[in-house]
Design a protein around this motif. Sequence first.
Motif, PDB file in Angstrom:
ATOM      1  N   GLY A 226       0.787  -1.222   0.000  1.00 48.60           N
ATOM      2  CA  GLY A 226       0.000   0.000   0.000  1.00 48.60           C
ATOM      3  C   GLY A 226       0.819   1.272   0.000  1.00 48.60           C
ATOM      4  O   GLY A 226       0.287   2.362  -0.229  1.00 48.60           O
ATOM      5  N   ILE A 227       2.149   1.177   0.258  1.00 53.50           N
ATOM      6  CA  ILE A 227       2.998   2.373   0.214  1.00 53.50           C
ATOM      7  C   ILE A 227       3.091   2.905  -1.207  1.00 53.50           C
ATOM      8  O   ILE A 227       3.156   4.108  -1.445  1.00 53.50           O
ATOM      9  CB  ILE A 227       4.391   2.048   0.773  1.00 53.50           C
ATOM     10  CG1 ILE A 227       4.296   1.767   2.278  1.00 53.50           C
ATOM     11  CG2 ILE A 227       5.365   3.193   0.527  1.00 53.50           C
ATOM     12  CD1 ILE A 227       3.836   2.937   3.112  1.00 53.50           C
ATOM     13  N   GLY A 228       3.122   2.010  -2.178  1.00 51.49           N
ATOM     14  CA  GLY A 228       3.033   2.442  -3.570  1.00 51.49           C
ATOM     15  C   GLY A 228       4.313   2.580  -4.346  1.00 51.49           C
ATOM     16  O   GLY A 228       4.363   2.226  -5.525  1.00 51.49           O
ATOM     17  N   ASP A 229       5.401   3.068  -3.697  1.00 51.36           N
ATOM     18  CA  ASP A 229       6.656   3.233  -4.429  1.00 51.36           C
ATOM     19  C   ASP A 229       7.800   3.442  -3.442  1.00 51.36           C
ATOM     20  O   ASP A 229       7.596   3.571  -2.238  1.00 51.36           O
ATOM     21  CB  ASP A 229       6.583   4.392  -5.425  1.00 51.36           C
ATOM     22  CG  ASP A 229       6.140   5.704  -4.789  1.00 51.36           C
ATOM     23  OD1 ASP A 229       6.453   5.917  -3.600  1.00 51.36           O
ATOM     24  OD2 ASP A 229       5.473   6.505  -5.463  1.00 51.36           O
ATOM     25  N   ALA A 230       9.027   3.470  -3.989  1.00 48.55           N
ATOM     26  CA  ALA A 230      10.216   3.644  -3.150  1.00 48.55           C
ATOM     27  C   ALA A 230      10.228   5.000  -2.469  1.00 48.55           C
ATOM     28  O   ALA A 230      10.745   5.153  -1.360  1.00 48.55           O
ATOM     29  CB  ALA A 230      11.473   3.458  -4.000  1.00 48.55           C
ATOM     30  N   ALA A 279       2.470  -0.783  11.298  1.00 44.84           N
ATOM     31  CA  ALA A 279       2.299  -1.376   9.977  1.00 44.84           C
ATOM     32  C   ALA A 279       1.553  -0.394   9.077  1.00 44.84           C
ATOM     33  O   ALA A 279       0.394  -0.059   9.334  1.00 44.84           O
ATOM     34  CB  ALA A 279       1.519  -2.680  10.090  1.00 44.84           C
ATOM     35  N   VAL A 280       2.219   0.039   8.009  1.00 52.32           N
ATOM     36  CA  VAL A 280       1.659   1.046   7.110  1.00 52.32           C
ATOM     37  C   VAL A 280       1.429   0.412   5.741  1.00 52.32           C
ATOM     38  O   VAL A 280       2.376  -0.040   5.089  1.00 52.32           O
ATOM     39  CB  VAL A 280       2.601   2.257   6.981  1.00 52.32           C
ATOM     40  CG1 VAL A 280       1.934   3.350   6.147  1.00 52.32           C
ATOM     41  CG2 VAL A 280       2.991   2.789   8.354  1.00 52.32           C
ATOM     42  N   GLY A 281       0.167   0.370   5.317  1.00 46.94           N
ATOM     43  CA  GLY A 281      -0.131  -0.179   4.002  1.00 46.94           C
ATOM     44  C   GLY A 281       0.147  -1.664   3.893  1.00 46.94           C
ATOM     45  O   GLY A 281       0.462  -2.157   2.802  1.00 46.94           O
ATOM     46  N   ILE A 282       0.030  -2.384   4.997  1.00 41.75           N
ATOM     47  CA  ILE A 282       0.278  -3.832   5.039  1.00 41.75           C
ATOM     48  C   ILE A 282      -1.051  -4.546   5.232  1.00 41.75           C
ATOM     49  O   ILE A 282      -1.815  -4.215   6.142  1.00 41.75           O
ATOM     50  CB  ILE A 282       1.267  -4.188   6.166  1.00 41.75           C
ATOM     51  CG1 ILE A 282       2.651  -3.637   5.826  1.00 41.75           C
ATOM     52  CG2 ILE A 282       1.329  -5.692   6.390  1.00 41.75           C
ATOM     53  CD1 ILE A 282       3.684  -3.835   6.914  1.00 41.75           C
ATOM     54  N   ALA A 319      -7.075   5.160   7.113  1.00 43.15           N
ATOM     55  CA  ALA A 319      -6.690   6.435   6.507  1.00 43.15           C
ATOM     56  C   ALA A 319      -5.676   6.183   5.404  1.00 43.15           C
ATOM     57  O   ALA A 319      -5.026   5.135   5.355  1.00 43.15           O
ATOM     58  CB  ALA A 319      -6.089   7.373   7.559  1.00 43.15           C
ATOM     59  N   ASP A 320      -5.529   7.146   4.555  1.00 46.63           N
ATOM     60  CA  ASP A 320      -4.481   7.131   3.537  1.00 46.63           C
ATOM     61  C   ASP A 320      -3.190   7.581   4.222  1.00 46.63           C
ATOM     62  O   ASP A 320      -3.134   8.665   4.810  1.00 46.63           O
ATOM     63  CB  ASP A 320      -4.839   8.090   2.403  1.00 46.63           C
ATOM     64  CG  ASP A 320      -3.874   7.993   1.230  1.00 46.63           C
ATOM     65  OD1 ASP A 320      -2.689   7.673   1.450  1.00 46.63           O
ATOM     66  OD2 ASP A 320      -4.305   8.247   0.098  1.00 46.63           O
ATOM     67  N   LEU A 325       0.461  10.216   7.827  1.00 49.15           N
ATOM     68  CA  LEU A 325       1.838  10.285   8.312  1.00 49.15           C
ATOM     69  C   LEU A 325       2.391  11.703   8.376  1.00 49.15           C
ATOM     70  O   LEU A 325       3.072  12.056   9.347  1.00 49.15           O
ATOM     71  CB  LEU A 325       2.749   9.388   7.471  1.00 49.15           C
ATOM     72  CG  LEU A 325       2.543   7.878   7.643  1.00 49.15           C
ATOM     73  CD1 LEU A 325       3.678   7.120   6.968  1.00 49.15           C
ATOM     74  CD2 LEU A 325       2.460   7.479   9.109  1.00 49.15           C
ATOM     75  N   PRO A 326       2.139  12.563   7.379  1.00 47.46           N
ATOM     76  CA  PRO A 326       2.608  13.949   7.518  1.00 47.46           C
ATOM     77  C   PRO A 326       1.982  14.651   8.721  1.00 47.46           C
ATOM     78  O   PRO A 326       2.654  15.424   9.419  1.00 47.46           O
ATOM     79  CB  PRO A 326       2.168  14.616   6.212  1.00 47.46           C
ATOM     80  CG  PRO A 326       2.129  13.491   5.229  1.00 47.46           C
ATOM     81  CD  PRO A 326       1.621  12.319   6.013  1.00 47.46           C
ATOM     82  N   ALA A 327       0.698  14.351   8.990  1.00 44.98           N
ATOM     83  CA  ALA A 327       0.057  14.958  10.181  1.00 44.98           C
ATOM     84  C   ALA A 327       0.693  14.432  11.445  1.00 44.98           C
ATOM     85  O   ALA A 327       0.915  15.175  12.418  1.00 44.98           O
ATOM     86  CB  ALA A 327      -1.438  14.653  10.163  1.00 44.98           C
ATOM     87  N   LEU A 328       1.022  13.139  11.475  1.00 43.82           N
ATOM     88  CA  LEU A 328       1.687  12.554  12.639  1.00 43.82           C
ATOM     89  C   LEU A 328       3.070  13.163  12.825  1.00 43.82           C
ATOM     90  O   LEU A 328       3.467  13.490  13.953  1.00 43.82           O
ATOM     91  CB  LEU A 328       1.797  11.038  12.466  1.00 43.82           C
ATOM     92  CG  LEU A 328       2.547  10.282  13.569  1.00 43.82           C
ATOM     93  CD1 LEU A 328       1.875  10.471  14.912  1.00 43.82           C
ATOM     94  CD2 LEU A 328       2.626   8.794  13.212  1.00 43.82           C
TER      95      LEU A 328
END
Length: 334
Positions: A226-230, A279-282, A319-320, A325-328
Amino acid sequence: MPTPETPRHIYALVPVQEELAASDYAPMEQARLLADRCNGHAAALLIGNTPEPAIQRAEALGMDAVWVCATAPGARPLEPRQLAAAYAALLRAPDAPPHDGSSVFFAAAGRAGEEIAARLAALLAGKAMGRCESWDIDATGILHAHRMAFGGRLQIDMECREGPFLAVVHSAGSTVPAVRDRSPIAMHQCRAPESLPPAYPTAYTDRNETHASLDGARLVVSGGRGIGDAQGFEALYGLAERLGGAVGASLPAIDAGWAPVARQVGQSGKYVSPEIYLAVGISGTPQHLAGIAPHVRLIAINRDDEAEIFKHAQIGIVADWKEFLPALARALDA
């Protein structure tokens, strides 16, 4: 099996060095818990050059005894095969800690602990139990060990009839035993073995990356498909640095080339035992979850509210990650 007159001896194998992580004390926690359940005797076997912090932890847990085998100050830490040989020598000495075929020895889960337990089982003609999750005692007094297999989809029940038994264990987490009134801890000083297997010749090379290693990390920020890219993983590295943690990745993210293989967590990757796993996007497949210790506090961020990962998380955030993450990060900086 032990009788009431001969209580079962449960030993924690703890190599001691300058800095010990919380997971390094897992054998003492589990030894104390198991000894309490079977009316046994819990002791710690410490080998290394800085035993004082481990002695203090043993006292805090109410261990019955501590055996200290101090190595020379400033000496290079012993390798797993050297530690196994040192523990074997300690247990064969004339004044050895009492042990028999019912005794249980715990090492900390991880590559070093698993090698120590396996080698020591061979040296003692004991039984290597592998990574055990829990223990039971049946009506007849037989000890049962439980371990998971096939990515957590199968539980193996092992009867501990004739040992000694050697297993690797995780931290007891929230079930760490509370200290009760006990007799003063018995301290034993042992001489270091005069001869050990030679250390393997080693050569050091510079790491290919500057980010913190997964090994021993107390907090892991892990990304998946779900992260999408490097580029998304760069955000994870930034968050991990703010939190004093390390970055992990699921197999799909590794296959996509977004993170190096050394950061893979899961059945075919590394086994991690942090205090918190973000776990982000897992998605939460059994193969990935097999690489995370059961006691870990799991926080999941995923925009799919039906993702399997939420069934295993203590905290779930739908959430996306690109927005959350930027808000965190801003909140952490504030």
